[in-house]
Design a protein around this motif. Sequence first.
Motif, PDB file in Angstrom:
ATOM      1  N   UNK A 517     101.816   1.245 -52.354  1.00 34.53           N
ATOM      2  CA  UNK A 517     103.023   0.906 -53.112  1.00 34.53           C
ATOM      3  C   UNK A 517     103.434  -0.524 -52.774  1.00 34.53           C
ATOM      4  N   UNK A 518     103.129  -1.470 -53.686  1.00 33.74           N
ATOM      5  CA  UNK A 518     103.387  -2.879 -53.358  1.00 33.74           C
ATOM      6  C   UNK A 518     104.860  -3.256 -53.397  1.00 33.74           C
ATOM      7  N   UNK A 519     105.736  -2.313 -53.736  1.00 34.02           N
ATOM      8  CA  UNK A 519     107.168  -2.616 -53.634  1.00 34.02           C
ATOM      9  C   UNK A 519     107.593  -2.856 -52.190  1.00 34.02           C
ATOM     10  N   UNK A 520     106.786  -2.374 -51.235  1.00 34.89           N
ATOM     11  CA  UNK A 520     107.127  -2.611 -49.835  1.00 34.89           C
ATOM     12  C   UNK A 520     107.026  -4.087 -49.454  1.00 34.89           C
ATOM     13  N   UNK A 521     106.400  -4.907 -50.283  1.00 29.32           N
ATOM     14  CA  UNK A 521     106.352  -6.338 -49.956  1.00 29.32           C
ATOM     15  C   UNK A 521     107.740  -6.970 -50.014  1.00 29.32           C
ATOM     16  N   UNK A 522     108.635  -6.385 -50.817  1.00 30.33           N
ATOM     17  CA  UNK A 522     109.996  -6.933 -50.862  1.00 30.33           C
ATOM     18  C   UNK A 522     110.999  -6.062 -50.106  1.00 30.33           C
ATOM     19  N   UNK A 523     110.488  -5.287 -49.156  1.00 32.06           N
ATOM     20  CA  UNK A 523     111.340  -4.496 -48.256  1.00 32.06           C
ATOM     21  C   UNK A 523     110.993  -4.916 -46.832  1.00 32.06           C
ATOM     22  N   UNK A 524     111.434  -6.085 -46.423  1.00 38.41           N
ATOM     23  CA  UNK A 524     110.916  -6.683 -45.180  1.00 38.41           C
ATOM     24  C   UNK A 524     111.427  -5.995 -43.917  1.00 38.41           C
ATOM     25  N   UNK A 525     110.665  -6.175 -42.851  1.00 35.46           N
ATOM     26  CA  UNK A 525     111.134  -5.835 -41.501  1.00 35.46           C
ATOM     27  C   UNK A 525     111.846  -7.069 -40.963  1.00 35.46           C
ATOM     28  N   UNK A 526     113.114  -6.903 -40.619  1.00 28.11           N
ATOM     29  CA  UNK A 526     113.929  -8.054 -40.227  1.00 28.11           C
ATOM     30  C   UNK A 526     113.523  -8.568 -38.841  1.00 28.11           C
ATOM     31  N   UNK A 527     113.312  -9.874 -38.787  1.00 30.13           N
ATOM     32  CA  UNK A 527     113.047 -10.593 -37.546  1.00 30.13           C
ATOM     33  C   UNK A 527     114.349 -11.299 -37.176  1.00 30.13           C
ATOM     34  N   UNK A 528     115.035 -10.789 -36.169  1.00 26.51           N
ATOM     35  CA  UNK A 528     116.363 -11.321 -35.866  1.00 26.51           C
ATOM     36  C   UNK A 528     116.328 -12.731 -35.293  1.00 26.51           C
ATOM     37  N   UNK A 529     115.175 -13.170 -34.818  1.00 27.42           N
ATOM     38  CA  UNK A 529     115.039 -14.589 -34.447  1.00 27.42           C
ATOM     39  C   UNK A 529     115.123 -15.457 -35.698  1.00 27.42           C
ATOM     40  N   UNK A 530     114.503 -14.983 -36.778  1.00 33.13           N
ATOM     41  CA  UNK A 530     114.591 -15.721 -38.043  1.00 33.13           C
ATOM     42  C   UNK A 530     116.033 -15.739 -38.540  1.00 33.13           C
ATOM     43  N   UNK A 531     116.703 -14.579 -38.496  1.00 31.65           N
ATOM     44  CA  UNK A 531     118.079 -14.525 -38.985  1.00 31.65           C
ATOM     45  C   UNK A 531     119.016 -15.410 -38.179  1.00 31.65           C
ATOM     46  N   UNK A 532     118.721 -15.561 -36.894  1.00 31.94           N
ATOM     47  CA  UNK A 532     119.580 -16.407 -36.054  1.00 31.94           C
ATOM     48  C   UNK A 532     119.512 -17.876 -36.472  1.00 31.94           C
ATOM     49  N   UNK A 533     118.451 -18.248 -37.203  1.00 28.11           N
ATOM     50  CA  UNK A 533     118.348 -19.626 -37.687  1.00 28.11           C
ATOM     51  C   UNK A 533     119.419 -19.942 -38.726  1.00 28.11           C
ATOM     52  N   UNK A 534     120.080 -18.905 -39.240  1.00 31.97           N
ATOM     53  CA  UNK A 534     121.182 -19.123 -40.179  1.00 31.97           C
ATOM     54  C   UNK A 534     122.305 -19.922 -39.530  1.00 31.97           C
ATOM     55  N   UNK A 535     122.334 -19.933 -38.194  1.00 30.10           N
ATOM     56  CA  UNK A 535     123.358 -20.678 -37.467  1.00 30.10           C
ATOM     57  C   UNK A 535     122.951 -22.127 -37.215  1.00 30.10           C
ATOM     58  N   UNK A 536     121.697 -22.474 -37.549  1.00 27.63           N
ATOM     59  CA  UNK A 536     121.177 -23.820 -37.260  1.00 27.63           C
ATOM     60  C   UNK A 536     121.197 -24.641 -38.537  1.00 27.63           C
ATOM     61  N   UNK A 537     122.071 -25.637 -38.582  1.00 27.58           N
ATOM     62  CA  UNK A 537     122.243 -26.437 -39.777  1.00 27.58           C
ATOM     63  C   UNK A 537     120.937 -27.125 -40.171  1.00 27.58           C
ATOM     64  N   UNK A 538     120.662 -27.085 -41.472  1.00 25.02           N
ATOM     65  CA  UNK A 538     119.472 -27.750 -41.990  1.00 25.02           C
ATOM     66  C   UNK A 538     118.285 -26.835 -42.188  1.00 25.02           C
TER      67      UNK A 538
END
Length: 649
Positions: A517-538
């Motif tokens: 089921x290729x719909x799982x390609x848009x159901x990601x496993x969250x990497x909280x290191x990536x999400x923390x980059x939301x705090x880094x301007x730019x």
Amino acid sequence: MYDYLLHQKIKSALLKFRVGKEEDDLSFYSRLIANASTIKSLYDELYRQHPAAVPQFDLLIETLTSAHKKRKPALKKTDAIKAEKGNWFLSNEITGMSLYVDQFCGNLTNLGEKLDYFDTLGVNFLHLMPLFESPAGESDGGYAVADFRKINPRFGTLDDLIVVQQKMSTAGMYLMTDIVLNHTSRLQEWAMKAKEGDKHYQDYFYMFDDRTMPDIFEQTMPDIFPETAAGNFTYVPECHKWVMTVFHNYQWDLNFSNPAVLVEMLDIVLFYANLGVDVLRIDAPAFIWKEPGTTCQNLPKAHTLLRLLKQCVQVASPGMALLGEAIVAPKEIMQYFGTGNFVAKECDFAYNATQMALQWDALATGDTRVMLAAQHELLKKPYGTSWLTYTRCHDDIGLGYDDYMIQQAGFDPYQHRKFLKDFYSGNTPGSTATGALFSVNPKTQDARISGTLASLCGLEKAIANNNENEISTAINRIIVMQAASFFIGGLPMLFYGDEVGYTNDYSYLSNPAKSYDNRWMHRPIIDWDKNSKAEVEGTIEHRIFSATQQMISLRKKLPVLADYSNLTWLSPYNIHVAGFLRQVEDNRLFCFFNFKNEVMYVDWQVVKEKGNPPVMLYDHWNKKDYIVGRDKEYLIVEPYSFCLLEAVK
């Protein structure tokens, strides 16, 4: 109208559950008396001829009364607060996010610790994708439910969900969960008893001794998943019967022509309500009533059943709204809001799947004419109901708008849809998208589209090319797509990961339970290191997150964006720019969205045609003042950008 027998049934139920003279009991009694005749009429429309109609109706009244007695005082207080607001869910102050708990943060306990993340973003409404127990390997993403009252152990326990709900309530957040009405897992208790030969529970499903009736049904029923689950019936060797399985062979369709099924599922609906659910998402309501000789979709009695459920919910848990997940053609979707005497008395919400698909159409073509051709249908939504608006959800993207809408825009429907499928699957020269086709029908070549918002908007390719200009353009596409769904009217629903630009997650390919089921390609496993980059301007994450924050904040700031059925589409002075007006009394907000990668010019005449022509406008997004120009002077809209122009003079 007084109905002695009906009122005697009510009196009996009240005495049985000791409903007394407390204020909340009197409120319940008033609601029950006010709605009882309608409930009985709808019930009779479905079951008058059924031999068990009378005892099952008695049980229905008892189910409502029992649910009221079990409802916690805090929830009854919330019911009263919502009632005072009236149509509380139309507010511009609510913004949602849909997520899989395990993919997002592991389990419910961890989710309770992530509420600050949503607060920072501005999200105050969570749709938790299916939580209840489903078998590993054949769960259909949780929509094959094996136990409607037990949380899947990988998420935690029912007590964990209750703790999360209480934390959310304290934080002023709303909760939405799913009820899978159409089917159960083949491992659910009723199905297991049916498999063992129990006739009572076999009648909970569409079960037949031979292929005679299945073949009659199959003559008019389409295949939902022709690639992976052809046909609508599955043979059950344990009991030598054929059972209806519209979606997958492990999902048995419930037989709602049996009133015992209705009462069982109503009890589960009210169980969810008493957990503190604010909006209940009814999965696949188009399929819940079956009749041979039809497609078994969108039948009149499906609407009768939904209206009956709505009346019952209003009585026992009036603070809970209902969302009908009917992904159907524009004319059909309006039926789910109710018709005739039941306008705005069926489902409170529906997904605006048509507008979602039309935005993807406009993004691929740079042309808004197909979008405009569909609006006369979408504007029929009645006041008091609302859309869930979105650019991306857990499901695939279908192109379910009508051929005449495409023809009205000057395109050939077959070639136009082929272009869109090729564009978003990356099979068109110059396409920036990285997606995949889902559920291709080999006979008709009909297909839907999978892929994250970011990948379909070109971010995946741009990052692979390490091209900053392409990255910026992709981010602008993401933002303009989100903005169009945020400000068009309804409750905007983000899909988790989109707020920081997740591209396709291909890890599903190594999981046998998901790889098909290729719909799982848009159901990601969250990497909280990536999400923390939301705090880094730019960073890419920060650029998308901060823009999303700003849109949510603006929406909460502007009451004109509440869903007062106050949307008027503006004349298309430029086919690449979609424009609409949101107006409440003298408050006017002109919204323009450029779906093309070029600077666009919109004649100022467009804002002069709706009432008293404004002289000055303030753009809330770009923080800029405008003096409205003369005819043949222009509003300039940057590529993949938008304006929110409030009339200030």
